[in-house]
Design a protein around this motif. Structure first.
Motif, mmCIF file in Angstrom:
data_model
loop_
_atom_site.group_PDB
_atom_site.id
_atom_site.type_symbol
_atom_site.label_atom_id
_atom_site.label_comp_id
_atom_site.label_asym_id
_atom_site.label_seq_id
_atom_site.Cartn_x
_atom_site.Cartn_y
_atom_site.Cartn_z
ATOM 1 N N THR A 235 0.978 -1.055 -0.719
ATOM 2 C CA THR A 235 0.349 -0.137 0.264
ATOM 3 C C THR A 235 1.043 1.065 0.170
ATOM 4 O O THR A 235 1.452 1.365 1.094
ATOM 5 C CB THR A 235 -0.880 0.375 1.376
ATOM 6 O OG1 THR A 235 -2.011 -0.969 0.870
ATOM 7 C CG2 THR A 235 -1.888 1.305 1.222
ATOM 8 N N PRO A 285 0.731 11.139 4.673
ATOM 9 C CA PRO A 285 1.812 10.453 5.200
ATOM 10 C C PRO A 285 3.303 10.667 4.414
ATOM 11 O O PRO A 285 4.271 10.365 4.549
ATOM 12 C CB PRO A 285 0.788 9.393 4.155
ATOM 13 C CG PRO A 285 -0.668 9.554 4.208
ATOM 14 C CD PRO A 285 -0.438 10.785 4.388
ATOM 15 N N GLU A 297 -3.092 0.048 -4.303
ATOM 16 C CA GLU A 297 -2.581 -1.007 -2.608
ATOM 17 C C GLU A 297 -2.702 -1.766 -4.438
ATOM 18 O O GLU A 297 -3.318 -1.930 -5.706
ATOM 19 C CB GLU A 297 -3.760 -0.966 -2.600
ATOM 20 C CG GLU A 297 -4.019 -2.763 -1.766
ATOM 21 C CD GLU A 297 -4.172 -2.564 -0.069
ATOM 22 O OE1 GLU A 297 -4.103 -1.812 0.523
ATOM 23 O OE2 GLU A 297 -5.412 -2.771 -0.237
ATOM 24 N N ALA A 330 3.454 1.540 2.870
ATOM 25 C CA ALA A 330 3.110 1.479 3.973
ATOM 26 C C ALA A 330 4.602 0.481 4.586
ATOM 27 O O ALA A 330 4.653 -1.215 4.185
ATOM 28 C CB ALA A 330 2.210 0.754 4.047
ATOM 29 N N GLU A 331 5.118 0.215 5.674
ATOM 30 C CA GLU A 331 5.797 -0.619 6.323
ATOM 31 C C GLU A 331 4.956 -1.735 7.407
ATOM 32 O O GLU A 331 5.852 -2.610 7.651
ATOM 33 C CB GLU A 331 6.719 0.365 7.099
ATOM 34 C CG GLU A 331 7.916 0.810 6.853
ATOM 35 C CD GLU A 331 8.249 -0.143 5.493
ATOM 36 O OE1 GLU A 331 8.934 -0.719 5.367
ATOM 37 O OE2 GLU A 331 8.765 0.936 4.858
ATOM 38 N N GLN A 335 -0.188 0.645 9.333
ATOM 39 C CA GLN A 335 -0.063 2.117 8.070
ATOM 40 C C GLN A 335 -0.859 2.103 7.136
ATOM 41 O O GLN A 335 -0.968 3.681 6.624
ATOM 42 C CB GLN A 335 1.404 1.928 7.847
ATOM 43 C CG GLN A 335 2.830 2.849 8.565
ATOM 44 C CD GLN A 335 3.937 3.345 8.682
ATOM 45 O OE1 GLN A 335 3.798 2.323 7.536
ATOM 46 N NE2 GLN A 335 4.857 4.103 9.011
ATOM 47 N N ALA A 336 -0.543 0.950 6.726
ATOM 48 C CA ALA A 336 -1.435 0.885 5.869
ATOM 49 C C ALA A 336 -2.745 1.382 6.025
ATOM 50 O O ALA A 336 -3.882 2.010 4.910
ATOM 51 C CB ALA A 336 -1.475 -0.188 4.569
ATOM 52 N N PHE A 339 -3.505 4.654 5.876
ATOM 53 C CA PHE A 339 -3.513 5.641 4.848
ATOM 54 C C PHE A 339 -4.639 5.274 3.589
ATOM 55 O O PHE A 339 -6.064 6.391 3.515
ATOM 56 C CB PHE A 339 -3.164 4.512 3.957
ATOM 57 C CG PHE A 339 -1.165 5.000 3.596
ATOM 58 C CD1 PHE A 339 -1.054 5.811 4.588
ATOM 59 C CD2 PHE A 339 -0.300 4.098 2.751
ATOM 60 C CE1 PHE A 339 0.873 5.919 4.337
ATOM 61 C CE2 PHE A 339 0.934 4.066 3.145
ATOM 62 C CZ PHE A 339 1.605 4.845 3.673
#
Ligand SMILES: Cc1cc2nc3c(=O)[nH]c(=O)nc-3n(C[C@H](O)[C@H](O)[C@H](O)COP(=O)(O)OP(=O)(O)OC[C@H]3O[C@@H](n4cnc5c(N)ncnc54)[C@H](O)[C@@H]3O)c2cc1C
Length: 482
Positions: A235, A285, A297, A330-331, A335-336, A339
């Motif tokens: 993502t 972000p 994505e 995104a790590e 985080q995803a 978003f």
């Protein structure tokens, strides 16, 4: 918005029908309580308010059939309702108080999950998020996903041919349905619950009901397609100068990552600002400021870092060729989700900025930049100070082109210009041979307006279909067609 259809039945007829319906569905299956009915009789944005003598909530397909038969015999129309998250007044009875509201919420069993044929058979009142969870538990993916998934029902999704955030890869509801069970306007039950991928035995009847907004039949159950669960997901949030660049990024990402792109969501700077200002817990972000953003994505059935490497390659190439200005991947899952929270909170963030006149439109992909430019210029010219709020499923050519009121203006006075603004924006959509309803359907909101954008032949065929399947106008009259 007010408009009545049909002749009002006598109060004796309605009283007798109410008694009959109550006995069909039993004590848990009906209500006339104004407090319970109130939210069911209002369209989500407050554009339509209806009335009804009774809301019935059958628990089985047989009960739906008996209810529809009884209503047909009394010549009282039925309005099917799912989660009432639709945005065009389709699920709300008219103001006459002479239509029965039929809620599907008690028809909510998962009848079967069949991983071997990658399908599940579910009843219409199942909440979309519950079906995603059930598929996941069975080691499969049901990919239909949209911001209303916690309250919309699969029957409503099917009846509006809902799209959502993964259309690019998996298609609309239309592509996700293998079979249907439908109660017809005279109460007959059509059992089309087949699991077949291939069936060329004449007209594909299920497709007639999908997207028909409850005007041709009441969907009571469906066989849905399932997919392998993705084993890697990437993502990313990307910043760029303009919408042309977003389209170039889509092409670049396709070249590097093939059909693993599941979501490609466009977000304007103004949308992001509204979100950061009004939605607690959101943060930008990216460091710098960009005129446009895309949430990308990617999903793959193959585990490992391959997908991420391909995504990084796509973004690096786009960065070097000045297509994008910045990107972050995104790590981890949280985080995803952060978003996605930005994308999914946009409608709510907009509410804090007063009235907004909405357009849920699509145009051919290459025309999106020109459409946004032309439509923005046109509305800003006639209504100085309005704020264009554009976002949406760019990969599908579908933009939510919303026009928020000038700061400080009176909300009601502004919203009274709804039709005027629609005409301007939809006129431009028409000039690109686009659609004035890419997602939400026609309902009552766009029933008449669509006549300007479809050929007389198309309208005639739609009316003939309605007349053939529901000659007495018993199902959701006044919606989609006159
Ligand atoms: C926050 C938000 C986000 C959304 N995002 C998207 C999106 O990304 N993509 C998209 O396509 N749409 C989106 N929508 C609109 C979308 O159409 C609905 O959310 C959803 O598909 C409707 O389901 P529902 O159960 O709420 O149906 P309802 O609103 O109850 O009904 C919608 C229509 O279907 C009919 N209907 C309902 N159930 C049945 C049934 N069982 N049989 C026959 N007719 C029936 C009703 O009569 C009505 O005409 C969004 C809406 C909201 C509020």
């Amino acid at each position: 918005m007010t408009e009545l259809s049909g002749q009002k039945p006598s109060s004796e007829t309605v009283d007798a029908l109410v008694t009959e319906l109550a006995s069909i569905v039993g004590p848990k299956g009906w209500t006339t309580d104004p407090e319970v009915l109130a939210p069911r009789l209002e369209e989500r944005r407050g554009l339509f308010h209806g009335a009804t003598p009774i809301m019935v909530s059958p628990a089985t397909t047989a009960e739906v059939s008996q209810v529809v038969r009884a209503c047909a015999a009394a010549n009282v129309p039925v309005v099917p309702q799912g989660g009432n998250t639709g945005l065009c007044g389709g699920a709300v009875p008219n103001e006459s108080g002479s239509e029965v509201l039929l809620s599907l919420h008690r028809l909510n069993r998962i009848r079967e999950i069949d991983p071997a044929s990658n399908s599940m058979t579910v009843e219409a009142g199942c909440i979309l998020a519950d079906l995603q969870a059930a598929a996941n538990e069975a080691g499969r993916l049901f990919p239909l996903s949209l911001a209303a998934e916690g309250s919309c029902q699969i029957g409503g999704n099917i009846s509006t041919n809902a799209g959502g955030t993964a259309v690019l890869r998996y298609g609309n509801a239309r592509e996700l349905v293998l079979g249907l069970e439908v109660v017809l306007p005279d109460g007959q039950i059509w059992d089309g619950l087949r699991k077949l991928r291939k069936d060329n035995t004449g007209y594909d009847l299920k497709q007639i009901f999908i997207g028909s907004e409850g005007t041709l039949g009441i969907v009571t159950a469906a066989v849905l397609r399932l997919f392998p669960r993705p084993r890697s997901v990437v993502t990313a949030f990307v910043g760029m100068r303009d919408v042309d660049s977003a389209l170039s990024l889509l092409n670049e990402t396709r070249s590097c990552c093939g059909d693993s792109i599941t979501g490609f969501e466009l977000i304007s700077r103004r949308c992001l600002e509204f979100c950061l200002q009004h939605i607690p817990g959101t943060r930008n972000p990216l460091e710098g400021e960009h005129a446009w953003y895309v949430l990308v994505e990617l999903q793959s059935g193959i585990a490992g870092v391959g997908l991420r490497n391909s995504a990084e390659e796509a973004f690096a190439t786009a960065f070097e060729s000045d297509v994008i200005q910045d990107a972050t991947i995104a790590e981890n899952e949280s985080q995803a989700l952060a978003f996605w929270k930005i994308r999914e909170s946009l409608p709510e963030a907009e509410l804090h900025e007063g009235g907004s006149i909405k357009h849920d439109v699509s145009v051919p992909l290459p025309d999106i930049p020109a459409f946004i430019d032309q439509a923005s210029e046109a509305v800003e010219k006639v209504l100085p100070g309005v704020r264009v709020v554009a976002f949406g499923h760019l990969g599908d050519g579908n933009i939510h082109f919303n026009v928020a009121q000038p700061e400080g203006d009176d909300k009601d006075a502004y919203l009274a210009k709804w039709g005027f603004v629609n005409e301007i924006v939809h006129g431009i959509v028409g000039s690109f041979d686009g659609s004035i309803s890419a997602e939400h359907g026609l309902g009552r909101l766009k029933r008449d307006e669509v006549r300007h954008y479809k050929s007389p032949l198309e309208i005639d065929l739609m009316e003939k279909l309605k007349a053939a399947m529901d000659p007495d106008g018993m199902l959701n009259p006044g919606k989609v067609v006159r």
